[in-house]
Design a protein around this motif. Structure first.
Motif, PDB file in Angstrom:
ATOM      1  N   THR A 150       2.289  -6.662   3.274  1.00  0.00           N
ATOM      2  CA  THR A 150       3.846  -6.794   3.321  1.00  0.00           C
ATOM      3  C   THR A 150       4.526  -5.397   3.540  1.00  0.00           C
ATOM      4  OG1 THR A 150       4.243  -7.192   1.181  1.00  0.00           O
ATOM      5  CG2 THR A 150       3.859  -9.012   2.513  1.00  0.00           C
ATOM      6  N   GLY A 151       3.874  -4.346   3.147  1.00  0.00           N
ATOM      7  CA  GLY A 151       4.726  -3.236   3.111  1.00  0.00           C
ATOM      8  C   GLY A 151       3.790  -1.974   2.880  1.00  0.00           C
ATOM      9  N   ILE A 152       4.070  -1.138   3.756  1.00  0.00           N
ATOM     10  CA  ILE A 152       3.346   0.355   3.437  1.00  0.00           C
ATOM     11  C   ILE A 152       4.223   1.514   3.402  1.00  0.00           C
ATOM     12  CG2 ILE A 152       1.763   1.731   4.582  1.00  0.00           C
ATOM     13  CD1 ILE A 152       1.015  -0.367   6.719  1.00  0.00           C
ATOM     14  N   VAL A 153       4.169   2.167   2.121  1.00  0.00           N
ATOM     15  CA  VAL A 153       5.013   3.352   2.100  1.00  0.00           C
ATOM     16  C   VAL A 153       4.525   4.502   1.646  1.00  0.00           C
ATOM     17  CG1 VAL A 153       6.629   1.700   1.043  1.00  0.00           C
ATOM     18  CG2 VAL A 153       5.367   2.680  -0.466  1.00  0.00           C
ATOM     19  N   THR A 189       9.649   4.103   3.484  1.00  0.00           N
ATOM     20  CA  THR A 189       8.986   3.079   4.053  1.00  0.00           C
ATOM     21  C   THR A 189       8.125   3.608   5.423  1.00  0.00           C
ATOM     22  OG1 THR A 189      10.419   1.764   2.813  1.00  0.00           O
ATOM     23  CG2 THR A 189       9.114   0.615   4.570  1.00  0.00           C
ATOM     24  N   LEU A 190       7.089   3.157   5.624  1.00  0.00           N
ATOM     25  CA  LEU A 190       6.293   3.283   6.884  1.00  0.00           C
ATOM     26  C   LEU A 190       6.388   2.190   7.651  1.00  0.00           C
ATOM     27  CD1 LEU A 190       3.238   5.580   6.052  1.00  0.00           C
ATOM     28  CD2 LEU A 190       5.458   6.191   6.723  1.00  0.00           C
ATOM     29  N   TRP A 191       6.489   0.845   6.885  1.00  0.00           N
ATOM     30  CA  TRP A 191       6.477  -0.318   7.517  1.00  0.00           C
ATOM     31  C   TRP A 191       6.528  -1.525   6.553  1.00  0.00           C
ATOM     32  CZ3 TRP A 191       3.404  -4.594   6.820  1.00  0.00           C
ATOM     33  CH2 TRP A 191       3.700  -5.689   7.748  1.00  0.00           C
ATOM     34  N   VAL A 242       1.004  -1.136   0.170  1.00  0.00           N
ATOM     35  CA  VAL A 242      -0.029  -0.034   0.133  1.00  0.00           C
ATOM     36  C   VAL A 242       1.082   1.276   0.282  1.00  0.00           C
ATOM     37  CG1 VAL A 242      -1.553   1.305   1.226  1.00  0.00           C
ATOM     38  CG2 VAL A 242      -1.871  -1.242   1.199  1.00  0.00           C
ATOM     39  N   CYS A 243       0.631   2.243  -0.728  1.00  0.00           N
ATOM     40  CA  CYS A 243       1.319   3.529  -1.223  1.00  0.00           C
ATOM     41  C   CYS A 243       0.539   4.458  -1.051  1.00  0.00           C
ATOM     42  CB  CYS A 243       2.247   3.453  -2.380  1.00  0.00           C
ATOM     43  SG  CYS A 243       3.067   4.674  -2.916  1.00  0.00           S
ATOM     44  N   ILE A 244       0.805   5.448  -0.171  1.00  0.00           N
ATOM     45  CA  ILE A 244      -0.040   6.847  -0.133  1.00  0.00           C
ATOM     46  C   ILE A 244       1.000   7.871  -0.849  1.00  0.00           C
ATOM     47  CG2 ILE A 244      -0.889   8.620   1.466  1.00  0.00           C
ATOM     48  CD1 ILE A 244      -0.038   4.850   2.654  1.00  0.00           C
ATOM     49  N   VAL A 245       0.203   8.416  -1.677  1.00  0.00           N
ATOM     50  CA  VAL A 245       0.823   9.404  -2.591  1.00  0.00           C
ATOM     51  C   VAL A 245       0.488  10.901  -1.961  1.00  0.00           C
ATOM     52  CG1 VAL A 245       1.236  10.576  -4.752  1.00  0.00           C
ATOM     53  CG2 VAL A 245       0.694   8.083  -4.648  1.00  0.00           C
ATOM     54  N   ALA A 246       1.553  11.543  -1.529  1.00  0.00           N
ATOM     55  CA  ALA A 246       0.905  12.828  -0.579  1.00  0.00           C
ATOM     56  C   ALA A 246       2.040  14.166  -1.286  1.00  0.00           C
ATOM     57  CB  ALA A 246       1.446  12.454   0.818  1.00  0.00           C
ATOM     58  N   ASN A 247       1.337  15.139  -1.012  1.00  0.00           N
ATOM     59  CA  ASN A 247       1.927  16.503  -1.163  1.00  0.00           C
ATOM     60  C   ASN A 247       2.634  16.846   0.184  1.00  0.00           C
ATOM     61  OD1 ASN A 247       2.583  18.900  -2.554  1.00  0.00           O
ATOM     62  ND2 ASN A 247       0.510  19.864  -1.448  1.00  0.00           N
ATOM     63  N   GLY A 248       3.611  16.093   0.289  1.00  0.00           N
ATOM     64  CA  GLY A 248       4.318  16.367   1.786  1.00  0.00           C
ATOM     65  C   GLY A 248       5.192  15.080   2.178  1.00  0.00           C
ATOM     66  N   ALA A 249       6.074  15.205   3.053  1.00  0.00           N
ATOM     67  CA  ALA A 249       6.909  14.238   3.448  1.00  0.00           C
ATOM     68  C   ALA A 249       6.467  13.377   4.793  1.00  0.00           C
ATOM     69  CB  ALA A 249       8.339  14.683   3.697  1.00  0.00           C
ATOM     70  N   LYS A 250       5.310  13.901   5.292  1.00  0.00           N
ATOM     71  CA  LYS A 250       5.117  13.355   6.486  1.00  0.00           C
ATOM     72  C   LYS A 250       3.389  13.319   6.606  1.00  0.00           C
ATOM     73  CE  LYS A 250       5.782  13.238  11.643  1.00  0.00           C
ATOM     74  NZ  LYS A 250       6.198  11.751  11.401  1.00  0.00           N
ATOM     75  N   LEU A 251       2.801  12.463   7.326  1.00  0.00           N
ATOM     76  CA  LEU A 251       1.360  12.157   7.449  1.00  0.00           C
ATOM     77  C   LEU A 251       1.073  12.361   8.934  1.00  0.00           C
ATOM     78  CD1 LEU A 251       0.505   9.065   5.170  1.00  0.00           C
ATOM     79  CD2 LEU A 251       0.243  11.435   4.644  1.00  0.00           C
ATOM     80  N   HIS A 252      -0.134  12.956   9.146  1.00  0.00           N
ATOM     81  CA  HIS A 252      -0.588  13.092  10.739  1.00  0.00           C
ATOM     82  C   HIS A 252      -1.139  11.686  11.001  1.00  0.00           C
ATOM     83  CE1 HIS A 252      -0.360  17.339  11.074  1.00  0.00           C
ATOM     84  NE2 HIS A 252      -1.129  17.603  10.006  1.00  0.00           N
ATOM     85  N   GLY A 253      -0.660  10.896  12.098  1.00  0.00           N
ATOM     86  CA  GLY A 253      -0.898   9.658  12.527  1.00  0.00           C
ATOM     87  C   GLY A 253      -0.524   8.460  11.776  1.00  0.00           C
ATOM     88  N   GLU A 254       0.813   8.611  11.375  1.00  0.00           N
ATOM     89  CA  GLU A 254       1.340   7.459  10.747  1.00  0.00           C
ATOM     90  C   GLU A 254       1.385   6.146  11.286  1.00  0.00           C
ATOM     91  OE1 GLU A 254       4.506   9.973   8.066  1.00  0.00           O
ATOM     92  OE2 GLU A 254       5.066   8.624   9.454  1.00  0.00           O
ATOM     93  N   ASP A 255       1.587   6.187  12.523  1.00  0.00           N
ATOM     94  CA  ASP A 255       1.681   4.881  13.508  1.00  0.00           C
ATOM     95  C   ASP A 255       0.177   4.270  13.498  1.00  0.00           C
ATOM     96  OD1 ASP A 255       4.112   5.155  14.024  1.00  0.00           O
ATOM     97  OD2 ASP A 255       3.821   5.799  16.035  1.00  0.00           O
TER      98      ASP A 255
END
Length: 544
Positions: free
Chosen positions: A238-241, A259-261, A211-224
């Motif tokens: 198997t992967g979250i990026v 990579t977030l996880w 799962v890949c989240i495409v974002a206009n930024g380098a960090k998300l609120h509540g990544e954990d």
């Protein structure tokens, strides 16, 4: 003359390449989405152009026998699928006819050696990749789905029958996380907000999910929290990026990944080869049908282990690598540097030691290979939708491969290119449509081309020095005869044809000239028009 909002009754008689039905009103073709060949219906005109018009199905009077109940409520507005309202058998017939029509009307071919279309085992859940644009609804809530036809208006979608059920679960978990975290939604016009796309990939054989989240930024609120909710909803994951895309662009993915996880890639198996697939890597979205297509291409290539195989437009190398074990040497060429690097890694990962990959435009790569003396026995080409550059086809013909396997995603550009191949003395031996994307208007095609009389033409060139000329025959060389015929008659003639006419006139052309070493070799015979022109030249030079 018809005008906008006119109503008329008509029967649908054919289909467009985009999957709309075709009927006629006042002699003008009208294209009507959501109809089937054989439908008798009432159509409302919605747009009139100079030579054709667009209509909307207003009332179905008599349904076509091809009709079936659509299994998706948003198939019409979404626009991804255009054939969910007809049977799969009817869809395959339409796609076969689309290929045939293109070859006949654009290419001018007759008696096309068409093989049956390779239909898919399933019309549903076959895609291994999904890109869902994210936006705001009128009431300010996040919506996520697919763009409506010819627009950037998002059709909010909670399930898609083309994609695996695991993607639905991941998307619902993502929606729930966004509500809890309050992460902002990207606004295309203002270039503000964060969440742009949800992008997912899965391995059909491995079962791995990325799962890949495409974002206009380098960090998300509540990544954990996002990681926790996705893992709970999708145990297969198997992967979250996070993909960082700050550009004002319609291109989905940015260059940077975090990579977030888990791991940032998945594995899958295609034609007994294992591939490592990143968010950026090309991989066929319908793995099962890709295998069917590659197997047909390999059948057409006819490799025995002694050939040099050239794979132009090779991408990450999947087609060429699937055939490498049956070739003496594989050369791949691709313009995208990252794809070439992936191809090399894929070769190393699968212990393929007879492969070489070049980075460059197909035209330049083909020319470089020609200049360095490479003469591939078989060439596979899988160009983009626009087809081949004319110079690429010219260079391929100059390399004189015995077989060319053309894999096409657009019948129209395929027909145009095949016309040039036949002008370069290649013959269409077999054509097989492949349904890679059931439900949609797309159709792939695999074509086998063979070089006409390659061996005989090679022998002509090799034996030119074996001429045993008499003094009478030396009055004109072969080149002088060719020049005379071209200037006076506007015809190009080969040394082979000249020798055949000279033999008919009782002139000695040398004992070994143009004689094949094969007892049953077929030698092309000089056409009457060219024979008359050569006879005229022989008389001109006082040789007869």
């Amino acid at each position: 003359m018809i005008k906008k909002n006119d109503l008329f009754e008509a029967e649908i008689t054919a289909m467009t390449a985009e999957g709309s039905g075709i009927c006629r009103a006042d002699g003008m073709a009208v294209f009507v989405p959501g109809t089937a060949v054989g439908d008798r219906c009432v159509v409302r005109v919605v747009k009139v152009l100079k030579k054709y018009a667009f209509g909307r199905l207003e009332e179905l009077l008599t349904p076509s026998p091809d009709r079936t109940t659509p299994d998706c409520s948003i198939a019409g507005p979404c626009g991804g699928c255009v054939y969910r309202h007809i049977t799969y058998e009817a869809e395959l017939k339409i796609k076969t006819q689309r290929v045939r029509d293109a070859l006949e009307r654009i290419g001018g071919f007759e008696n096309i050696p068409m093989e049956p279309i390779l239909g898919a085992p399933s019309r549903t859940r076959y895609r291994n990749k999904c890109q869902l644009p994210i936006g705001l609804s009128k009431n300010g809530e996040m919506q996520m789905g697919f763009y409506a036809v010819n627009s950037h208006r998002i059709i909010d979608t909670h399930t898609c029958l083309l994609q695996p059920e695991v993607f639905d679960r991941a998307a619902e978990a993502f929606r729930a996380w966004q509500k809890l975290s309050g992460e902002s939604i990207y606004d295309e016009a203002a270039h503000s907000g964060v969440l742009r796309h949800l992008y997912m990939r899965c391995g059909e054989k491995s079962g791995e999910v990325l799962v890949c989240i495409v974002a206009n930024g380098a960090k998300l609120h509540g990544e954990d929290l996002l990681v926790k909710m996705l893992r709970e909803a999708v145990p297969e994951i198997t992967g979250i990026v996070l993909n960082i895309n700050r550009e004002r662009t319609n291109v989905v993915l940015g260059r940077e990944l975090r990579t977030l996880w888990g791991k940032p890639t998945i594995r899958d198996t295609l034609c007994r080869l294992e591939f490592e697939i990143s968010p950026h890597a090309f991989y066929q979205v319908n793995r099962t049908q890709a295998e069917a297509l590659y197997n047909k291409a390999a059948e057409y290539a006819g490799l025995t282990g002694a050939e040099t195989l050239l794979d132009l437009y090779c991408g990450t190398g999947t087609i060429g690598l699937s055939m490498a074990s049956r070739a003496k040497k594989l050369i791949g060429a691709e313009i995208i540097p990252s794809a070439v690097e992936n191809a090399r890694k894929n070769a190393a990962h699968n212990h393929v030691t007879n492969a070489e990959f070049l980075c460059g435009d197909a035209k330049d790569a083909a020319h470089i290979l020609y200049e360095r003396g490479e003469r591939p026995d078989v060439i596979v080409i899988d160009p983009p939708r626009k087809g081949c550059d004319a110079a690429v086809i010219t260079t391929i013909a100059a390399m004189r491969p015995t077989r060319v396997v053309y894999v096409s995603c657009d019948p129209a550009t395929l027909a145009r290119d095949l016309k040039q191949f036949t002008a370069e003395d290649y013959n269409i031996e077999a054509v097989t449509p492949v349904d890679m994307f059931p439900g949609t208007a797309h159709v792939e095609t695999v074509v086998l081309l063979s070089k006409l009389n390659t061996k005989q033409h090679i022998e002509v060139e090799l034996n030119l020095d074996e001429l045993d000329l008499t003094s009478a025959e030396s009055k004109a060389t072969y080149d002088e005869i060719k020049a005379y015929v071209l200037e006076k008659h506007g015809l190009k003639v080969s040394s082979l044809y000249i020798s055949q006419v000279k033999r008919k006139c009782g002139l000695d052309v040398g004992q070994n000239y143009n004689l094949s070493k094969k007892e049953d070799a077929k030698v092309p015979q000089c056409p009457p028009e060219k024979e008359a022109a050569i006879m005229d030249a022989l008389k001109h030079f006082q040789m007869i």
